[in-house]
Design an enzyme around this catalytic site. Sequence first.
Site, PDB file in Angstrom:
ATOM      1  N   CYS A 119     -21.640  29.404  28.259  1.00 48.05           N
ATOM      2  CA  CYS A 119     -20.323  28.752  28.242  1.00 48.05           C
ATOM      3  C   CYS A 119     -19.693  28.671  29.632  1.00 48.05           C
ATOM      4  O   CYS A 119     -18.805  27.855  29.864  1.00 48.05           O
ATOM      5  CB  CYS A 119     -19.384  29.474  27.285  1.00 48.05           C
ATOM      6  SG  CYS A 119     -19.959  29.474  25.590  1.00 48.05           S
TER       7      CYS A 119
ATOM      8  N   HIS B 209     -12.078  27.055  29.284  1.00 47.05           N
ATOM      9  CA  HIS B 209     -13.178  26.919  28.332  1.00 47.05           C
ATOM     10  C   HIS B 209     -12.583  27.025  26.932  1.00 47.05           C
ATOM     11  O   HIS B 209     -11.774  27.909  26.660  1.00 47.05           O
ATOM     12  CB  HIS B 209     -14.205  28.023  28.572  1.00 47.05           C
ATOM     13  CG  HIS B 209     -15.210  28.144  27.470  1.00 47.05           C
ATOM     14  ND1 HIS B 209     -15.893  27.046  26.986  1.00 47.05           N
ATOM     15  CD2 HIS B 209     -15.628  29.209  26.751  1.00 47.05           C
ATOM     16  CE1 HIS B 209     -16.689  27.445  26.009  1.00 47.05           C
ATOM     17  NE2 HIS B 209     -16.555  28.742  25.843  1.00 47.05           N
TER      18      HIS B 209
ATOM     19  N   ASN C 246     -16.011  24.832  20.149  1.00 43.67           N
ATOM     20  CA  ASN C 246     -16.562  25.385  21.388  1.00 43.67           C
ATOM     21  C   ASN C 246     -17.844  24.623  21.724  1.00 43.67           C
ATOM     22  O   ASN C 246     -18.860  24.772  21.042  1.00 43.67           O
ATOM     23  CB  ASN C 246     -16.839  26.877  21.195  1.00 43.67           C
ATOM     24  CG  ASN C 246     -17.402  27.550  22.445  1.00 43.67           C
ATOM     25  OD1 ASN C 246     -17.789  26.871  23.397  1.00 43.67           O
ATOM     26  ND2 ASN C 246     -17.438  28.865  22.425  1.00 43.67           N
TER      27      ASN C 246
HETATM   28  N1  ACO Z   1     -14.755  32.687   7.406  1.00 39.40           N
HETATM   29  C1  ACO Z   1     -14.248  33.715   6.714  1.00 39.40           C
HETATM   30  N2  ACO Z   1     -14.399  34.990   7.079  1.00 39.40           N
HETATM   31  C2  ACO Z   1     -15.081  35.237   8.209  1.00 39.40           C
HETATM   32  C3  ACO Z   1     -15.641  34.211   8.987  1.00 39.40           C
HETATM   33  C4  ACO Z   1     -15.467  32.888   8.540  1.00 39.40           C
HETATM   34  N3  ACO Z   1     -15.946  31.824   9.211  1.00 39.40           N
HETATM   35  N4  ACO Z   1     -16.274  34.748  10.055  1.00 39.40           N
HETATM   36  C5  ACO Z   1     -16.103  36.073   9.970  1.00 39.40           C
HETATM   37  N5  ACO Z   1     -15.389  36.369   8.845  1.00 39.40           N
HETATM   38  C6  ACO Z   1     -15.006  37.682   8.346  1.00 39.40           C
HETATM   39  C7  ACO Z   1     -15.904  38.790   8.819  1.00 39.40           C
HETATM   40  O1  ACO Z   1     -17.060  38.853   8.005  1.00 39.40           O
HETATM   41  C8  ACO Z   1     -15.020  39.981   8.643  1.00 39.40           C
HETATM   42  O2  ACO Z   1     -15.030  40.353   7.289  1.00 39.40           O
HETATM   43  P1  ACO Z   1     -14.993  41.906   6.861  1.00 39.40           P
HETATM   44  O3  ACO Z   1     -13.689  42.429   7.397  1.00 39.40           O
HETATM   45  O4  ACO Z   1     -15.082  41.831   5.381  1.00 39.40           O
HETATM   46  O5  ACO Z   1     -16.180  42.521   7.526  1.00 39.40           O
HETATM   47  C9  ACO Z   1     -13.626  39.448   8.973  1.00 39.40           C
HETATM   48  O6  ACO Z   1     -13.724  38.027   8.869  1.00 39.40           O
HETATM   49  C10 ACO Z   1     -13.125  39.830  10.348  1.00 39.40           C
HETATM   50  O7  ACO Z   1     -14.163  39.605  11.283  1.00 39.40           O
HETATM   51  P2  ACO Z   1     -13.918  39.683  12.826  1.00 39.40           P
HETATM   52  O8  ACO Z   1     -15.174  39.300  13.542  1.00 39.40           O
HETATM   53  O9  ACO Z   1     -13.288  40.990  13.203  1.00 39.40           O
HETATM   54  O10 ACO Z   1     -12.815  38.521  12.982  1.00 39.40           O
HETATM   55  P3  ACO Z   1     -12.012  38.064  14.250  1.00 39.40           P
HETATM   56  O11 ACO Z   1     -10.586  38.014  13.972  1.00 39.40           O
HETATM   57  O12 ACO Z   1     -12.469  38.778  15.486  1.00 39.40           O
HETATM   58  O13 ACO Z   1     -12.462  36.539  14.389  1.00 39.40           O
HETATM   59  C11 ACO Z   1     -13.981  35.265  15.740  1.00 39.40           C
HETATM   60  C12 ACO Z   1     -13.822  36.216  14.569  1.00 39.40           C
HETATM   61  C13 ACO Z   1     -13.253  33.973  15.408  1.00 39.40           C
HETATM   62  C14 ACO Z   1     -15.469  34.994  15.953  1.00 39.40           C
HETATM   63  C15 ACO Z   1     -13.372  35.892  16.997  1.00 39.40           C
HETATM   64  O14 ACO Z   1     -13.819  37.210  17.166  1.00 39.40           O
HETATM   65  C16 ACO Z   1     -13.697  35.134  18.243  1.00 39.40           C
HETATM   66  O15 ACO Z   1     -13.332  33.998  18.411  1.00 39.40           O
HETATM   67  N6  ACO Z   1     -14.334  35.789  19.199  1.00 39.40           N
HETATM   68  C17 ACO Z   1     -14.680  35.175  20.455  1.00 39.40           C
HETATM   69  C18 ACO Z   1     -16.068  34.793  20.369  1.00 39.40           C
HETATM   70  C19 ACO Z   1     -16.329  33.461  20.948  1.00 39.40           C
HETATM   71  O16 ACO Z   1     -15.493  32.602  21.075  1.00 39.40           O
HETATM   72  N7  ACO Z   1     -17.586  33.283  21.288  1.00 39.40           N
HETATM   73  C20 ACO Z   1     -18.042  32.064  21.790  1.00 39.40           C
HETATM   74  C21 ACO Z   1     -18.845  32.220  23.013  1.00 39.40           C
HETATM   75  S1  ACO Z   1     -18.062  33.182  24.210  1.00 39.40           S
HETATM   76  C22 ACO Z   1     -16.812  32.306  24.611  1.00 39.40           C
HETATM   77  O17 ACO Z   1     -16.924  31.116  24.571  1.00 39.40           O
HETATM   78  C23 ACO Z   1     -15.594  32.984  25.109  1.00 39.40           C
END
Ligand code: ACO
Length: 319
Positions: free
Chosen positions: A112, A246, A276
Amino acid sequence: MRSVMLGVGSYLPTRVLTNAELAKRVDTSDEWIRERTGIRQRHIAAEGERTSDLAIDASRKALEAAGREAKDIDLIIVATTTPDLTFPATAARVQAALDVHQGAAFDLQAVCSGFIFALATADNFLARGQAKTALVIGAETFSRLLDWEDRGTCVLFGDGAGAVVLEAQADAGDRGVISTFIRTDGRMHDLLYVDGGPSQTQTTGKVRMIGNAVFRQAVEHISGAMLEACARAQVSIDAVDWFVPHQANQRILDGVARKLGIPVDKVVSTVGVHGNTSAASVPLALDAAVQDGRIKPGQLVLMEALGGGLTWGAALVRL
Ligand code: ACO
Protein backbone atom coordinates in the site's frame (compact mmCIF):
# COMPACT_ATOMS: atom_id res chain seq x y z
CA MET A 1 16.76 20.42 -9.71
CA ARG A 2 13.11 19.86 -8.79
CA SER A 3 10.78 17.00 -9.83
CA VAL A 4 7.71 18.90 -10.96
CA MET A 5 4.39 17.05 -11.02
CA LEU A 6 3.03 18.01 -14.42
CA GLY A 7 -0.08 15.84 -14.64
CA VAL A 8 -2.20 13.21 -12.92
CA GLY A 9 -4.48 10.51 -14.34
CA SER A 10 -6.44 7.55 -13.04
CA TYR A 11 -8.57 4.62 -14.06
CA LEU A 12 -11.22 2.57 -12.29
CA PRO A 13 -12.71 -0.67 -13.65
CA THR A 14 -16.37 -0.40 -14.63
CA ARG A 15 -17.73 -3.07 -12.31
CA VAL A 16 -18.83 -1.76 -8.90
CA LEU A 17 -19.21 -4.20 -6.00
CA THR A 18 -21.47 -2.91 -3.22
CA ASN A 19 -21.50 -3.86 0.44
CA ALA A 20 -24.95 -5.35 -0.05
CA GLU A 21 -23.57 -7.76 -2.67
CA LEU A 22 -20.71 -8.72 -0.33
CA ALA A 23 -23.20 -9.43 2.44
CA LYS A 24 -24.62 -12.19 0.22
CA ARG A 25 -21.17 -13.86 0.01
CA VAL A 26 -19.88 -13.58 3.60
CA ASP A 27 -21.34 -13.02 7.07
CA THR A 28 -21.22 -9.21 7.07
CA SER A 29 -23.52 -6.24 6.56
CA ASP A 30 -23.49 -2.87 4.83
CA GLU A 31 -23.85 -1.27 8.28
CA TRP A 32 -20.79 -3.08 9.76
CA ILE A 33 -18.57 -2.23 6.79
CA ARG A 34 -19.62 1.44 6.74
CA GLU A 35 -19.25 1.89 10.49
CA ARG A 36 -15.85 0.20 10.80
CA THR A 37 -14.28 1.37 7.54
CA GLY A 38 -16.37 4.04 5.77
CA ILE A 39 -16.37 1.86 2.63
CA ARG A 40 -19.64 1.78 0.63
CA GLN A 41 -18.42 0.22 -2.62
CA ARG A 42 -15.29 -0.75 -4.54
CA HIS A 43 -14.41 -1.32 -8.23
CA ILE A 44 -13.40 -4.79 -9.41
CA ALA A 45 -11.40 -5.53 -12.56
CA ALA A 46 -13.23 -7.52 -15.24
CA GLU A 47 -12.17 -11.06 -16.04
CA GLY A 48 -9.07 -10.82 -18.20
CA GLU A 49 -8.44 -7.18 -17.25
CA ARG A 50 -4.85 -6.99 -16.04
CA THR A 51 -2.96 -4.59 -13.77
CA SER A 52 -1.08 -3.35 -16.85
CA ASP A 53 -4.37 -2.50 -18.58
CA LEU A 54 -5.37 -0.30 -15.64
CA ALA A 55 -1.89 1.26 -15.50
CA ILE A 56 -1.81 2.01 -19.23
CA ASP A 57 -5.17 3.82 -19.16
CA ALA A 58 -4.18 5.92 -16.12
CA SER A 59 -0.80 6.71 -17.71
CA ARG A 60 -2.34 7.91 -20.97
CA LYS A 61 -4.54 10.33 -19.00
CA ALA A 62 -1.58 11.55 -16.92
CA LEU A 63 0.50 12.13 -20.08
CA GLU A 64 -2.35 14.09 -21.65
CA ALA A 65 -2.83 16.20 -18.51
CA ALA A 66 0.93 16.83 -18.43
CA GLY A 67 1.16 17.73 -22.13
CA ARG A 68 3.92 15.14 -22.60
CA GLU A 69 4.32 12.30 -25.10
CA ALA A 70 5.91 8.86 -25.19
CA LYS A 71 9.14 10.30 -26.62
CA ASP A 72 9.57 12.43 -23.47
CA ILE A 73 9.41 9.56 -20.95
CA ASP A 74 12.70 7.96 -19.89
CA LEU A 75 11.66 6.32 -16.62
CA ILE A 76 8.58 4.25 -15.73
CA ILE A 77 8.01 2.88 -12.25
CA VAL A 78 4.93 0.77 -11.55
CA ALA A 79 4.18 0.31 -7.87
CA THR A 80 2.16 -2.88 -7.61
CA THR A 81 1.58 -5.96 -5.48
CA THR A 82 -0.43 -7.61 -8.22
CA PRO A 83 1.83 -7.77 -11.30
CA ASP A 84 0.42 -9.35 -14.47
CA LEU A 85 3.04 -12.10 -14.23
CA THR A 86 5.85 -12.98 -11.84
CA PHE A 87 8.15 -11.59 -14.54
CA PRO A 88 8.84 -9.55 -16.58
CA ALA A 89 7.84 -6.41 -14.75
CA THR A 90 4.38 -5.01 -15.43
CA ALA A 91 6.25 -1.76 -16.18
CA ALA A 92 7.81 -3.40 -19.24
CA ARG A 93 4.36 -4.11 -20.68
CA VAL A 94 3.24 -0.56 -19.86
CA GLN A 95 6.33 0.85 -21.56
CA ALA A 96 5.68 -1.16 -24.75
CA ALA A 97 1.98 -0.28 -24.84
CA LEU A 98 2.76 3.41 -24.51
CA ASP A 99 5.36 3.23 -27.32
CA VAL A 100 8.12 4.43 -25.03
CA HIS A 101 11.37 3.29 -26.63
CA GLN A 102 13.98 4.71 -24.27
CA GLY A 103 14.97 4.70 -20.62
CA ALA A 104 14.20 2.13 -17.92
CA ALA A 105 10.96 0.61 -16.66
CA PHE A 106 10.62 -1.48 -13.53
CA ASP A 107 8.16 -2.51 -10.82
CA LEU A 108 8.42 -1.56 -7.19
CA GLN A 109 6.88 -3.57 -4.38
CA ALA A 110 5.96 -1.80 -1.16
CA VAL A 111 2.30 -2.88 -1.07
CA CYS A 112 0.00 0.00 0.00
CA SER A 113 3.00 2.34 0.42
CA GLY A 114 4.16 1.57 -3.12
CA PHE A 115 3.20 4.87 -4.72
CA ILE A 116 5.03 6.92 -2.06
CA PHE A 117 8.11 4.66 -2.42
CA ALA A 118 7.94 4.97 -6.24
CA LEU A 119 7.59 8.75 -6.06
CA ALA A 120 10.61 8.98 -3.74
CA THR A 121 12.60 6.69 -6.06
CA ALA A 122 11.74 8.64 -9.22
CA ASP A 123 12.48 11.93 -7.45
CA ASN A 124 15.97 10.65 -6.64
CA PHE A 125 16.60 9.56 -10.26
CA LEU A 126 15.49 12.98 -11.48
CA ALA A 127 17.50 14.88 -8.88
CA ARG A 128 20.66 12.94 -9.88
CA GLY A 129 20.11 13.72 -13.56
CA GLN A 130 19.68 10.02 -14.38
CA ALA A 131 16.27 10.61 -15.95
CA LYS A 132 14.40 13.67 -17.17
CA THR A 133 10.73 12.72 -17.26
CA ALA A 134 9.19 9.90 -15.23
CA LEU A 135 5.84 8.16 -15.17
CA VAL A 136 5.10 7.04 -11.62
CA ILE A 137 2.19 4.63 -11.45
CA GLY A 138 0.30 2.86 -8.68
CA ALA A 139 -1.81 0.03 -10.14
CA GLU A 140 -3.52 -2.94 -8.55
CA THR A 141 -5.94 -5.75 -9.24
CA PHE A 142 -5.95 -6.50 -5.51
CA SER A 143 -9.25 -8.38 -5.80
CA ARG A 144 -7.24 -11.27 -7.30
CA LEU A 145 -5.44 -11.75 -3.97
CA LEU A 146 -8.53 -11.82 -1.79
CA ASP A 147 -9.92 -14.78 0.10
CA TRP A 148 -13.61 -14.24 -0.65
CA GLU A 149 -14.51 -16.32 2.40
CA ASP A 150 -12.56 -14.12 4.84
CA ARG A 151 -14.90 -11.31 5.89
CA GLY A 152 -12.05 -9.59 7.74
CA THR A 153 -10.22 -8.77 4.49
CA CYS A 154 -12.45 -9.24 1.43
CA VAL A 155 -14.66 -6.25 2.29
CA LEU A 156 -11.74 -3.81 2.41
CA PHE A 157 -10.06 -3.82 -0.98
CA GLY A 158 -10.72 -2.76 -4.56
CA ASP A 159 -8.95 -2.37 -7.93
CA GLY A 160 -7.72 0.72 -9.78
CA ALA A 161 -4.75 2.71 -11.01
CA GLY A 162 -3.35 6.22 -10.80
CA ALA A 163 -0.34 7.84 -12.45
CA VAL A 164 1.63 11.05 -12.35
CA VAL A 165 4.20 12.58 -14.71
CA LEU A 166 7.26 14.03 -12.98
CA GLU A 167 9.72 16.22 -14.87
CA ALA A 168 13.14 17.43 -13.73
CA GLN A 169 13.23 21.22 -13.95
CA ALA A 170 16.04 23.55 -12.89
CA ASP A 171 13.85 26.66 -12.82
CA ALA A 172 10.75 25.30 -11.07
CA GLY A 173 10.71 27.91 -8.31
CA ASP A 174 8.96 26.42 -5.28
CA ARG A 175 7.00 23.83 -7.32
CA GLY A 176 7.71 20.10 -7.28
CA VAL A 177 8.54 17.33 -4.83
CA ILE A 178 9.85 19.11 -1.74
CA SER A 179 10.55 16.20 0.58
CA THR A 180 9.94 12.48 0.90
CA PHE A 181 10.27 10.01 3.77
CA ILE A 182 10.08 6.22 3.42
CA ARG A 183 10.53 3.53 6.01
CA THR A 184 10.27 -0.27 6.38
CA ASP A 185 10.20 -2.38 9.54
CA GLY A 186 10.31 -6.05 8.52
CA ARG A 187 9.73 -7.21 12.07
CA MET A 188 6.02 -6.58 11.45
CA HIS A 189 6.02 -8.80 8.33
CA ASP A 190 3.38 -11.14 9.77
CA LEU A 191 0.73 -8.50 10.50
CA LEU A 192 -0.18 -8.26 6.83
CA TYR A 193 1.05 -10.61 4.11
CA VAL A 194 0.06 -12.94 1.28
CA ASP A 195 0.41 -16.64 2.06
CA GLY A 196 1.87 -17.54 -1.32
CA GLY A 197 4.63 -16.63 -3.72
CA PRO A 198 6.92 -18.13 -6.36
CA SER A 199 9.77 -19.00 -4.00
CA GLN A 200 7.93 -20.15 -0.90
CA THR A 201 4.80 -21.93 -2.15
CA GLN A 202 4.79 -21.70 -5.96
CA THR A 203 1.28 -20.25 -5.70
CA THR A 204 -0.09 -16.71 -5.75
CA GLY A 205 -1.62 -16.90 -2.27
CA LYS A 206 -4.26 -14.85 -0.48
CA VAL A 207 -4.14 -11.79 1.78
CA ARG A 208 -3.83 -12.48 5.52
CA MET A 209 -4.07 -9.69 8.05
CA ILE A 210 -4.31 -9.00 11.76
CA GLY A 211 -6.51 -5.97 11.12
CA ASN A 212 -6.66 -4.38 14.57
CA ALA A 213 -2.86 -4.62 15.00
CA VAL A 214 -2.32 -2.98 11.59
CA PHE A 215 -4.81 -0.29 12.56
CA ARG A 216 -2.83 0.62 15.70
CA GLN A 217 0.46 0.78 13.78
CA ALA A 218 -1.13 2.84 11.00
CA VAL A 219 -2.19 5.88 13.02
CA GLU A 220 1.17 6.09 14.83
CA HIS A 221 3.51 5.62 11.85
CA ILE A 222 1.49 7.63 9.33
CA SER A 223 1.41 10.62 11.71
CA GLY A 224 5.16 10.25 12.29
CA ALA A 225 5.90 10.08 8.55
CA MET A 226 3.83 13.19 7.86
CA LEU A 227 5.65 15.16 10.56
CA GLU A 228 9.02 13.91 9.29
CA ALA A 229 8.29 14.93 5.67
CA CYS A 230 7.27 18.40 6.90
CA ALA A 231 10.33 18.67 9.18
CA ARG A 232 12.67 17.77 6.30
CA ALA A 233 11.12 20.59 4.26
CA GLN A 234 10.99 22.95 7.24
CA VAL A 235 7.29 23.40 6.60
CA SER A 236 4.66 23.48 9.34
CA ILE A 237 1.81 21.00 9.01
CA ASP A 238 -0.58 24.00 9.17
CA ALA A 239 0.93 25.32 5.92
CA VAL A 240 -0.23 22.23 4.00
CA ASP A 241 -3.26 22.94 1.80
CA TRP A 242 -4.37 19.33 1.17
CA PHE A 243 -3.76 15.94 2.72
CA VAL A 244 -4.02 13.02 0.32
CA PRO A 245 -3.81 9.86 2.42
CA HIS A 246 -3.68 6.22 1.49
CA GLN A 247 -7.34 5.18 1.57
CA ALA A 248 -7.37 2.21 3.92
CA ASN A 249 -10.09 3.03 6.39
CA GLN A 250 -11.99 6.26 7.20
CA ARG A 251 -11.24 5.66 10.89
CA ILE A 252 -7.49 5.73 10.16
CA LEU A 253 -7.90 8.97 8.18
CA ASP A 254 -9.91 10.52 11.04
CA GLY A 255 -7.50 9.22 13.70
CA VAL A 256 -4.47 10.75 11.98
CA ALA A 257 -6.29 14.06 11.39
CA ARG A 258 -7.31 14.20 15.07
CA LYS A 259 -3.79 13.37 16.27
CA LEU A 260 -2.19 16.12 14.15
CA GLY A 261 -4.99 18.69 14.54
CA ILE A 262 -5.81 18.71 10.82
CA PRO A 263 -9.27 20.04 9.83
CA VAL A 264 -11.23 17.20 8.18
CA ASP A 265 -12.16 19.37 5.20
CA LYS A 266 -8.47 19.44 4.19
CA VAL A 267 -8.34 15.64 3.96
CA VAL A 268 -9.20 14.06 0.60
CA SER A 269 -11.24 10.91 1.20
CA THR A 270 -12.23 8.47 -1.54
CA VAL A 271 -12.27 5.34 0.62
CA GLY A 272 -16.08 5.29 0.61
CA VAL A 273 -16.25 4.77 -3.15
CA HIS A 274 -12.89 3.14 -3.99
CA GLY A 275 -12.18 0.98 -0.92
CA ASN A 276 -8.50 0.26 -0.33
CA THR A 277 -6.79 0.02 -3.73
CA SER A 278 -3.32 -0.47 -2.21
CA ALA A 279 -0.60 1.29 -4.27
CA ALA A 280 -3.24 2.93 -6.48
CA SER A 281 -5.12 4.68 -3.71
CA VAL A 282 -3.00 7.84 -3.31
CA PRO A 283 -2.82 8.80 -7.01
CA LEU A 284 -6.52 7.87 -7.42
CA ALA A 285 -7.45 10.24 -4.57
CA LEU A 286 -5.07 12.91 -5.86
CA ASP A 287 -6.63 12.74 -9.32
CA ALA A 288 -10.17 12.89 -7.89
CA ALA A 289 -9.36 16.13 -6.03
CA VAL A 290 -7.50 17.66 -8.99
CA GLN A 291 -10.36 16.78 -11.36
CA ASP A 292 -13.07 18.27 -9.13
CA GLY A 293 -11.05 21.46 -8.70
CA ARG A 294 -10.29 21.18 -4.99
CA ILE A 295 -6.53 20.87 -5.47
CA LYS A 296 -5.21 23.79 -7.52
CA PRO A 297 -1.81 24.48 -9.09
CA GLY A 298 0.61 26.02 -6.60
CA GLN A 299 -0.95 24.35 -3.56
CA LEU A 300 0.99 22.30 -1.05
CA VAL A 301 -0.07 18.64 -0.88
CA LEU A 302 1.04 16.05 1.67
CA MET A 303 0.56 12.39 0.68
CA GLU A 304 1.06 9.43 2.99
CA ALA A 305 0.66 5.66 3.19
CA LEU A 306 1.26 2.55 5.28
CA GLY A 307 1.17 -1.04 4.12
CA GLY A 308 2.52 -4.57 4.35
CA GLY A 309 6.14 -4.96 5.34
CA LEU A 310 5.32 -2.95 7.29
CA THR A 311 6.20 -0.04 5.06
CA TRP A 312 5.20 3.58 5.44
CA GLY A 313 6.05 7.00 4.12
CA ALA A 314 5.01 10.51 3.13
CA ALA A 315 5.72 12.95 0.32
CA LEU A 316 5.30 16.72 0.32
CA VAL A 317 4.68 18.23 -3.12
CA ARG A 318 3.82 21.70 -4.38
CA LEU A 319 1.70 21.24 -7.49
N1 ACO B 1 -18.30 -8.05 8.99
C1 ACO B 1 -18.73 -8.33 10.22
N2 ACO B 1 -17.92 -8.64 11.24
C2 ACO B 1 -16.60 -8.63 10.99
C3 ACO B 1 -16.07 -8.35 9.72
C4 ACO B 1 -16.98 -8.06 8.69
N3 ACO B 1 -16.59 -7.76 7.44
N4 ACO B 1 -14.72 -8.43 9.76
C5 ACO B 1 -14.40 -8.74 11.03
N5 ACO B 1 -15.54 -8.87 11.77
C6 ACO B 1 -15.66 -9.23 13.17
C7 ACO B 1 -14.48 -10.01 13.69
O1 ACO B 1 -14.63 -11.38 13.36
C8 ACO B 1 -14.59 -9.77 15.16
O2 ACO B 1 -15.58 -10.62 15.69
P1 ACO B 1 -15.41 -11.29 17.14
O3 ACO B 1 -15.34 -10.13 18.10
O4 ACO B 1 -16.62 -12.13 17.25
O5 ACO B 1 -14.12 -12.04 17.07
C9 ACO B 1 -15.12 -8.34 15.25
O6 ACO B 1 -15.66 -8.04 13.96
C10 ACO B 1 -14.06 -7.31 15.61
O7 ACO B 1 -12.91 -7.56 14.82
P2 ACO B 1 -11.71 -6.55 14.76
O8 ACO B 1 -10.71 -7.04 13.77
O9 ACO B 1 -11.22 -6.25 16.14
O10 ACO B 1 -12.47 -5.26 14.19
P3 ACO B 1 -11.93 -3.80 13.95
O11 ACO B 1 -12.80 -2.82 14.57
O12 ACO B 1 -10.46 -3.71 14.21
O13 ACO B 1 -12.16 -3.62 12.38
C11 ACO B 1 -10.83 -3.71 10.39
C12 ACO B 1 -11.53 -4.50 11.47
C13 ACO B 1 -11.87 -2.93 9.61
C14 ACO B 1 -10.10 -4.68 9.47
C15 ACO B 1 -9.83 -2.74 11.03
O14 ACO B 1 -9.03 -3.39 11.98
C16 ACO B 1 -8.92 -2.09 10.03
O15 ACO B 1 -9.34 -1.38 9.16
N6 ACO B 1 -7.62 -2.27 10.19
C17 ACO B 1 -6.65 -1.69 9.31
C18 ACO B 1 -6.25 -2.71 8.38
C19 ACO B 1 -6.12 -2.21 7.00
O16 ACO B 1 -6.69 -1.22 6.58
N7 ACO B 1 -5.36 -2.96 6.24
C20 ACO B 1 -5.17 -2.68 4.88
C21 ACO B 1 -3.75 -2.70 4.49
S1 ACO B 1 -2.77 -1.72 5.51
C22 ACO B 1 -3.29 -0.26 5.22
O17 ACO B 1 -3.69 -0.01 4.12
C23 ACO B 1 -3.16 0.76 6.28
